[in-house]
Scaffold this active site. Sequence first.
Site, PDB file in Angstrom:
ATOM      1  CB  ILE A 154     -52.704 118.517 -25.837  1.00  0.00           C
ATOM      2  CG1 ILE A 154     -53.215 119.485 -26.897  1.00  0.00           C
ATOM      3  CG2 ILE A 154     -52.408 117.144 -26.451  1.00  0.00           C
ATOM      4  CD1 ILE A 154     -52.233 119.776 -28.009  1.00  0.00           C
ATOM      5  CB  CYS A 386     -32.408 117.907   4.504  1.00  0.00           C
ATOM      6  SG  CYS A 386     -31.875 116.451   3.616  1.00  0.00           S
ATOM      7  CD  GLU A 410     -25.615 118.028  -2.817  1.00  0.00           C
ATOM      8  OE1 GLU A 410     -25.743 117.973  -1.577  1.00  0.00           O
ATOM      9  OE2 GLU A 410     -26.566 118.302  -3.581  1.00  0.00           O
ATOM     10  CG  HIS A 512     -37.010 117.026   4.434  1.00  0.00           C
ATOM     11  ND1 HIS A 512     -36.692 118.289   4.002  1.00  0.00           N
ATOM     12  CD2 HIS A 512     -36.149 116.191   3.813  1.00  0.00           C
ATOM     13  CE1 HIS A 512     -35.692 118.233   3.143  1.00  0.00           C
ATOM     14  NE2 HIS A 512     -35.330 116.965   3.015  1.00  0.00           N
ATOM     15  CD  GLU A 514     -39.362 120.064   5.590  1.00  0.00           C
ATOM     16  OE1 GLU A 514     -38.868 119.793   6.698  1.00  0.00           O
ATOM     17  OE2 GLU A 514     -38.698 120.050   4.534  1.00  0.00           O
TER      18      GLU A 514
END
Length: 541
Positions: A154, A386, A410, A512, A514
């Site tokens: 949908i 990271c 964190e 990063h 990568e």
Amino acid sequence: MKKINKTKFIFITGGVTSSLGKGIVGASLGVILKSKGHKVTLQKFDPYLNVDPGTMNPYQHGEVFVTEDGCETDLDLGHYERFIDENLSRVNNITSGMIYSEVLAKERRGDYLGNTVQIIPHVTNEIKNHIIAATKQNDYDIIITEIGGTIGDIESLPFLEAIRQFQFKNKENCIHMHLTLVPYLNSSGEFKTKPTQHSVKELRAIGIQTDIIVCRSSKAFPKEIKDKIALFCDVKPTDVIMCPDAKSIYEVPIYLKSEQIDKVIIEKLNLNQSKSNLSEWKKYIDIIYQKDKPNINIGIVGKYTALSDSYLSVTEALKHASAANKCNCNIIWIDSEKLKPSNVSKQLEKCDGILIPGGFGDRGISGKLIAAKYARENKKPYLGLCLGMHIAAIEFARNILKLDDANSTEFNPNCADPIIDFLPNQKQLREKGGTMRLGAYPCHIEKNTKLHSIYKKNEISERHRHRYEFNNTYKSLFEDNGIKFSGNSPDGELVEVIELKNHPWYIACQFHPEFKSRPYKAHPLFNSFIKETLLISTKTS
Ligand code: GLN
């Protein structure tokens, strides 16, 4: 070559099932057309209601790919960049969430004053504007647009309606390509075309007649199957392209070329015929299929190890670097939540190199710290990306600097030694979407460091996606005890790369790398990590 004065559009939809590899087929097509001298870009429409995939769980959705301009995008953009070897941007990934928020913002501003705001024309117009926006970015000859999801969903209907309208207005410049599955039934020993017929019928019900059908299958099928699909789906047998499972995704451009997909497209779009050159790809494939290459084991310590798509760019970068060093890289997935001091040797001694990728939240952190300690003490090559840099710093602080309660805020906002802390300008932020340090930032490389010997440059640029940084208050303490801050932001305010002095290869970066690795242009950091790992593993075996 004669200049094409109008951009051509190739729309790709998928049928029968999801995960058929529309992204890879689109990207492969991009490679072939680019190799013929055309300026090509790719665009992905994602039908979900998130504004971008940045807030989604990578376990459900796979990796979040970050572009140079700091957009958090679908992992297919990673395939696109790696295949066509071009940097993409914000305009290349559009979601329903983005479209609806733009329409609703316009409605609130009064842009549609007096009108009833509807899917058709307001949402579909917004979608079409985004197709046009991609043409404005550069002087592209061809734009390949992939519609995420499967025919019958949908949520993708507004996108299909928009491309139907777009094609109707630009008939001679558009073609539609439908990717389906042709299953092979072991019990009867037959390939089945019915799911493809149904999917094409479903597309027709929406008003779209496909021009090309690319059939995914477990193995090559006979010509009669192509003829049958052509007959039932109103295309020529040459418009039915086979795309059986390949050992490597990087073989797909070569395979599609052998099926002459470029010839079909060039004719349909009335483009100039020119020769394509896929020699770099062929060379790359020859290396990865070369037998008797040495093997190395790289342990990736993460928490989404059951779904390698969560770390897609990392695994691809490892493959590129292994090809550059002519070795096979076996990835050993190590579940960080299960890693304990009692089992670390057993789990990691078989790994020649250890990599800790990016991540969020405190789940699995203690296992990652154990892995980083193991790599440091056992002189195993370590690459931290990271979060992998935060882990390296916390491990060093706790075990070498004896700061027992060193942590990232964190994971523990009240720790005694917040050696990784919030970016000062992020402290007031409450919103989660798109608010990290995102995209490309310059990094200055210190001379006489391993990093400098790897990049052979003083200044580099790499992509970021994080909220927390190394806390500079602790810099001299780390330096005095064996850490080199080999990469820093040009103003010297932010730590970008750390390396251990007395270790063969222990490097952790805040960015990063990568995201910038390409198949036959392995990223320097990954290349050096694999080179050293291979060297050590051949010496010790
Ligand atoms: N969670 C950490 C941060 O936000 C690391 C992010 C990452 O690894 N991409 O800073």
